[in-house]
Design a protein around this motif. Structure first.
Motif, PDB file in Angstrom:
ATOM      1  N   PRO A   1      -0.316 -55.356 -30.566  1.00  8.70           N
ATOM      2  CA  PRO A   1       1.127 -55.191 -30.790  1.00  8.70           C
ATOM      3  C   PRO A   1       1.936 -55.517 -29.540  1.00  8.70           C
ATOM      4  CG  PRO A   1       0.021 -53.052 -30.761  1.00  8.70           C
ATOM      5  CD  PRO A   1      -1.038 -54.098 -30.640  1.00  8.70           C
ATOM      6  N   LEU A   2       3.145 -56.027 -29.753  1.00  8.20           N
ATOM      7  CA  LEU A   2       4.074 -56.253 -28.650  1.00  8.20           C
ATOM      8  C   LEU A   2       4.690 -54.932 -28.207  1.00  8.20           C
ATOM      9  CD1 LEU A   2       5.983 -59.382 -30.018  1.00  8.20           C
ATOM     10  CD2 LEU A   2       4.215 -59.343 -28.247  1.00  8.20           C
ATOM     11  N   PHE A   3       4.927 -54.044 -29.170  1.00  5.99           N
ATOM     12  CA  PHE A   3       5.530 -52.736 -28.925  1.00  5.99           C
ATOM     13  C   PHE A   3       4.852 -51.724 -29.838  1.00  5.99           C
ATOM     14  CE2 PHE A   3       8.754 -56.005 -28.409  1.00  5.99           C
ATOM     15  CZ  PHE A   3       9.289 -55.716 -27.165  1.00  5.99           C
ATOM     16  N   PHE A   4       4.858 -50.457 -29.425  1.00  3.16           N
ATOM     17  CA  PHE A   4       4.363 -49.399 -30.299  1.00  3.16           C
ATOM     18  C   PHE A   4       4.931 -48.067 -29.871  1.00  3.16           C
ATOM     19  CE2 PHE A   4       1.218 -49.782 -26.945  1.00  3.16           C
ATOM     20  CZ  PHE A   4       0.963 -48.468 -26.569  1.00  3.16           C
ATOM     21  N   CYS A   5       4.952 -47.126 -30.817  1.00  2.00           N
ATOM     22  CA  CYS A   5       5.374 -45.765 -30.510  1.00  2.00           C
ATOM     23  C   CYS A   5       4.166 -45.004 -29.972  1.00  2.00           C
ATOM     24  CB  CYS A   5       5.873 -45.060 -31.774  1.00  2.00           C
ATOM     25  SG  CYS A   5       7.416 -45.709 -32.441  1.00  2.00           S
ATOM     26  N   PRO A   6       4.360 -44.198 -28.936  1.00  2.00           N
ATOM     27  CA  PRO A   6       3.238 -43.399 -28.422  1.00  2.00           C
ATOM     28  C   PRO A   6       2.847 -42.318 -29.429  1.00  2.00           C
ATOM     29  CG  PRO A   6       5.268 -42.802 -27.306  1.00  2.00           C
ATOM     30  CD  PRO A   6       5.586 -43.979 -28.179  1.00  2.00           C
ATOM     31  N   GLU A   7       1.592 -41.881 -29.370  1.00  2.67           N
ATOM     32  CA  GLU A   7       1.085 -40.865 -30.298  1.00  2.67           C
ATOM     33  C   GLU A   7       1.816 -39.538 -30.166  1.00  2.67           C
ATOM     34  OE1 GLU A   7      -3.114 -40.402 -29.864  1.00  2.67           O
ATOM     35  OE2 GLU A   7      -3.506 -42.509 -30.304  1.00  2.67           O
ATOM     36  N   SER A   8       2.329 -39.251 -28.976  1.00  5.85           N
ATOM     37  CA  SER A   8       3.047 -37.992 -28.759  1.00  5.85           C
ATOM     38  C   SER A   8       4.053 -38.158 -27.633  1.00  5.85           C
ATOM     39  CB  SER A   8       2.064 -36.860 -28.443  1.00  5.85           C
ATOM     40  OG  SER A   8       1.357 -37.159 -27.265  1.00  5.85           O
ATOM     41  N   LEU A   9       4.960 -37.188 -27.554  1.00  6.69           N
ATOM     42  CA  LEU A   9       5.987 -37.145 -26.518  1.00  6.69           C
ATOM     43  C   LEU A   9       5.814 -35.851 -25.741  1.00  6.69           C
ATOM     44  CD1 LEU A   9       8.694 -38.341 -25.354  1.00  6.69           C
ATOM     45  CD2 LEU A   9       9.847 -36.839 -26.986  1.00  6.69           C
ATOM     46  N   ALA A  10       5.736 -35.946 -24.428  1.00  8.86           N
ATOM     47  CA  ALA A  10       5.622 -34.759 -23.586  1.00  8.86           C
ATOM     48  C   ALA A  10       7.004 -34.350 -23.105  1.00  8.86           C
ATOM     49  CB  ALA A  10       4.719 -35.042 -22.395  1.00  8.86           C
ATOM     50  N   VAL A  11       7.350 -33.091 -23.358  1.00  7.18           N
ATOM     51  CA  VAL A  11       8.582 -32.498 -22.849  1.00  7.18           C
ATOM     52  C   VAL A  11       8.146 -31.249 -22.106  1.00  7.18           C
ATOM     53  CG1 VAL A  11      10.830 -31.507 -23.403  1.00  7.18           C
ATOM     54  CG2 VAL A  11       9.937 -33.409 -24.777  1.00  7.18           C
TER      55      VAL A  11
ATOM     56  N   GLU B   1       5.598 -29.112 -20.512  1.00  3.98           N
ATOM     57  CA  GLU B   1       4.161 -29.035 -20.757  1.00  3.98           C
ATOM     58  C   GLU B   1       3.825 -29.101 -22.246  1.00  3.98           C
ATOM     59  OE1 GLU B   1       2.199 -25.903 -18.655  1.00  3.98           O
ATOM     60  OE2 GLU B   1       3.316 -26.297 -16.818  1.00  3.98           O
ATOM     61  N   GLN B   2       4.837 -29.226 -23.095  1.00  3.69           N
ATOM     62  CA  GLN B   2       4.638 -29.255 -24.543  1.00  3.69           C
ATOM     63  C   GLN B   2       4.499 -30.695 -25.043  1.00  3.69           C
ATOM     64  OE1 GLN B   2       4.520 -26.454 -26.567  1.00  3.69           O
ATOM     65  NE2 GLN B   2       4.002 -27.831 -28.244  1.00  3.69           N
ATOM     66  N   LEU B   3       3.516 -30.938 -25.929  1.00  2.00           N
ATOM     67  CA  LEU B   3       3.344 -32.241 -26.567  1.00  2.00           C
ATOM     68  C   LEU B   3       3.841 -32.174 -28.006  1.00  2.00           C
ATOM     69  CD1 LEU B   3      -0.194 -33.477 -25.455  1.00  2.00           C
ATOM     70  CD2 LEU B   3       2.029 -34.373 -24.767  1.00  2.00           C
ATOM     71  N   TYR B   4       4.624 -33.182 -28.406  1.00  2.00           N
ATOM     72  CA  TYR B   4       5.155 -33.275 -29.758  1.00  2.00           C
ATOM     73  C   TYR B   4       4.605 -34.547 -30.392  1.00  2.00           C
ATOM     74  CZ  TYR B   4       8.349 -29.742 -28.047  1.00  2.00           C
ATOM     75  OH  TYR B   4       8.875 -28.590 -27.508  1.00  2.00           O
ATOM     76  N   PRO B   5       3.890 -34.434 -31.522  1.00  2.00           N
ATOM     77  CA  PRO B   5       3.282 -35.610 -32.139  1.00  2.00           C
ATOM     78  C   PRO B   5       4.308 -36.538 -32.785  1.00  2.00           C
ATOM     79  CG  PRO B   5       2.917 -33.683 -33.512  1.00  2.00           C
ATOM     80  CD  PRO B   5       3.582 -33.199 -32.249  1.00  2.00           C
ATOM     81  N   LEU B   6       3.991 -37.821 -32.785  1.00  2.00           N
ATOM     82  CA  LEU B   6       4.795 -38.819 -33.474  1.00  2.00           C
ATOM     83  C   LEU B   6       4.851 -38.457 -34.954  1.00  2.00           C
ATOM     84  CD1 LEU B   6       6.202 -41.625 -33.353  1.00  2.00           C
ATOM     85  CD2 LEU B   6       3.936 -42.624 -33.790  1.00  2.00           C
TER      86      LEU B   6
END
Length: 125
Positions: free
Chosen positions: A38-48, A50-55
């Protein structure tokens, strides 16, 4: 080699910054074994903090999000697909579960974006 740091980097256009972000995200996919990278992709999760939020979702817009040009994908049971015309100015919005933060990618050069439901992933080619 000359590296841009500090205030020099703030002088770069948003489009160039988004392209750089896309390149960095693409580097993360190299060597994944996919026949088509892929040229671009969304990451599996976002870190805010120490908390991870899934895509959890994604949307594609023809022009910046503020202009409300959300595109409707072709739907199937396991995928959503957007075909991108060369005249479009595409922006991919990555959304994450239980957090208001989103990731916006200016996916210039992509001709198609696909959301796979199982496992959930978003890529633009």
């Amino acid at each position: 080699m000359h590296l841009m740091t500090g205030s020099n980097f703030t002088l770069l256009s948003k489009s160039f910054k988004n392209t750089c972000l896309g390149i960095l995200l693409t580097l993360g996919s190299i060597g994944s074994g996919n026949a088509k990278t892929p040229l671009f992709f969304c990451p599996e999760s976002l870190a805010v903090g120490e908390q991870l939020y899934p895509l959890s979702n994604a949307a594609l817009f023809d022009r910046p999000v503020e202009k409300r040009g959300e595109l409707v994908p072709e739907m199937s049971k396991q995928t959503r697909k957007w075909n991108i015309d060369s005249r479009m100015d595409p922006y991919l919005i990555c959304r994450f579960d239980k957090v208001k933060h989103t990731l916006t990618l200016h996916v210039v050069g992509a001709t198609q974006c696909i959301v796979n439901e199982t496992p959930f992933s978003v890529q633009c080619y």
